[in-house]
Design an enzyme around this catalytic site. Structure first.
Site, PDB file in Angstrom:
ATOM      1  N   SER A  94       0.837  -1.206   0.000  1.00  0.00           N
ATOM      2  CA  SER A  94       0.000   0.000   0.000  1.00  0.00           C
ATOM      3  C   SER A  94       0.872   1.256   0.000  1.00  0.00           C
ATOM      4  O   SER A  94       1.780   1.371  -0.817  1.00  0.00           O
ATOM      5  CB  SER A  94      -0.957  -0.031   1.199  1.00  0.00           C
ATOM      6  OG  SER A  94      -1.967   0.951   1.055  1.00  0.00           O
ATOM      7  N   ASP A 145      -5.674  -2.809  -2.977  1.00  0.00           N
ATOM      8  CA  ASP A 145      -4.708  -2.522  -1.923  1.00  0.00           C
ATOM      9  C   ASP A 145      -4.023  -3.760  -1.341  1.00  0.00           C
ATOM     10  O   ASP A 145      -4.677  -4.719  -0.923  1.00  0.00           O
ATOM     11  CB  ASP A 145      -5.426  -1.771  -0.804  1.00  0.00           C
ATOM     12  CG  ASP A 145      -4.473  -1.182   0.200  1.00  0.00           C
ATOM     13  OD1 ASP A 145      -4.210  -1.833   1.225  1.00  0.00           O
ATOM     14  OD2 ASP A 145      -3.982  -0.066  -0.041  1.00  0.00           O
TER      15      ASP A 145
END
Length: 314
Positions: free
Chosen positions: A112, A224
């Site tokens: 991320s 993500d």
């Protein structure tokens, strides 16, 4: 041209409403008002075009090839930078502390927002250069807002920003071994990109669902990396790390960080995912936490050296 289904349905509903109301407008105003409304509808229809993720054939496709363990005569140090939105600025401070102590990671893994900072560090960029970019960055460099589509942020700005800073270098060309963690959306499976375009892979890793658009790579939508591994210590181990430093900047904390030889949890200010206003405080928090971890890190490195010596043939 691809039309998003929800946008098309909304447009049809608008047309139906206009068709119903326009005749009620008095006399001479009816036609101009109808034209104005229909023009607005056409604008909405055009805005609804191409609202699904697309491939980027002009970029080297990110791929997850089988991991080949890095080999060296000395113990290998890995730095794992975890998920956490804007709190990821703390990663810059940790890198500053390590570099000031004369320590450099051989292996870098990012998930991320951690993947954004990790990509710059893996490229060989110094801590000072990374900090300079962090302090100079504008919201528009990373955030391209859109009124339509599967998220509020398209994500191409982030992709282009990383590629621009790295001169479009692929993951496999980095001076440091580099893994980018993303999540296959449908399968909910962790994927570690270790080949292909860095910006596109990092964008996939940082694409928080409902905030960023999913990223389409080789027919698969990715989101993500933090959904499958917020602090991917195990990935660094699989890449050959003897000693793993892992940085957890998430709000609630991750159990994964405890698997590291040197876990670091900076005392970050609590900010929203896309709020960059506390970057200075976050960098400072990371540097403080990084310095505090140095004695343990040196101890773990010394232990790794002893372990290598004890295993050496006599």
């Amino acid at each position: 041209m691809v039309i998003n289904a929800n946008a098309a349905i909304a447009t049809i509903a608008t047309i139906a409403t206009i068709a119903t109301l326009a005749p009620t407008v008095d006399g001479a105003m009816a036609k101009p008002m109808r034209r104005l409304m229909l023009g607005a509808v056409m604008a909405l229809l055009l805005a609804g075009c191409a609202l699904t993720p697309r491939e980027y054939p002009e970029l080297a496709t990110p791929r997850a090839l089988p991991v080949v363990r890095l080999q060296a005569a000395r113990p290998l140090l890995a730095l794992v930078l975890g998920a956490g939105g804007s709190r990821g600025f703390a990663h810059v401070g940790v890198i500053k502390a390590l570099e000031a102590a004369g320590l450099q990671a051989d292996i870098v893994v990012g998930s991320s927002s951690g993947a954004v900072v990790a990509s710059l560090y893996a490229s060989g960029m110094t801590a000072a250069a990374i900090e300079q970019h962090a302090l100079q960055i504008e919201d528009s460099d990373l955030i391209d807002l859109t009124l339509f589509g599967p998220g509020r942020v398209r994500g191409e700005a982030l992709q282009n920003y990383v590629n621009r800073l790295l001169d479009n270098r692929s993951i496999e060309t980095m001076p440091r071994a580099f893994g980018v963690v993303a999540t296959a959306r449908e399968a909910k499976r962790m994927t570690v990109f270790n080949r292909g375009n860095t910006g596109l892979a990092v964008r996939a890793s940082a694409s928080i669902p409902d905030v960023f658009w999913p990223v389409l790579i080789a027919g698969v939508e990715y989101v993500d990396g933090g959904l499958s591994s917020r602090v991917p210590v195990a990935v660094a181990r699989s890449m050959g790390a003897d000693v793993v430093v892992a940085v957890d900047v998430s709000w609630r904390g991750s159990d994964e960080v405890a698997q590291a030889d040197v876990p670091i949890r900076p005392d970050n200010p609590r900010t929203r995912t896309l709020d960059f206003s506390a970057r200075l405080e976050s960098i400072a928090a990371g540097e403080v936490a990084g310095r505090a971890a140095l004695p343990l890190l040196r101890e773990r490195l010394a232990e790794a050296v002893k372990a290598r010596v004890s295993l050496a043939p006599r």
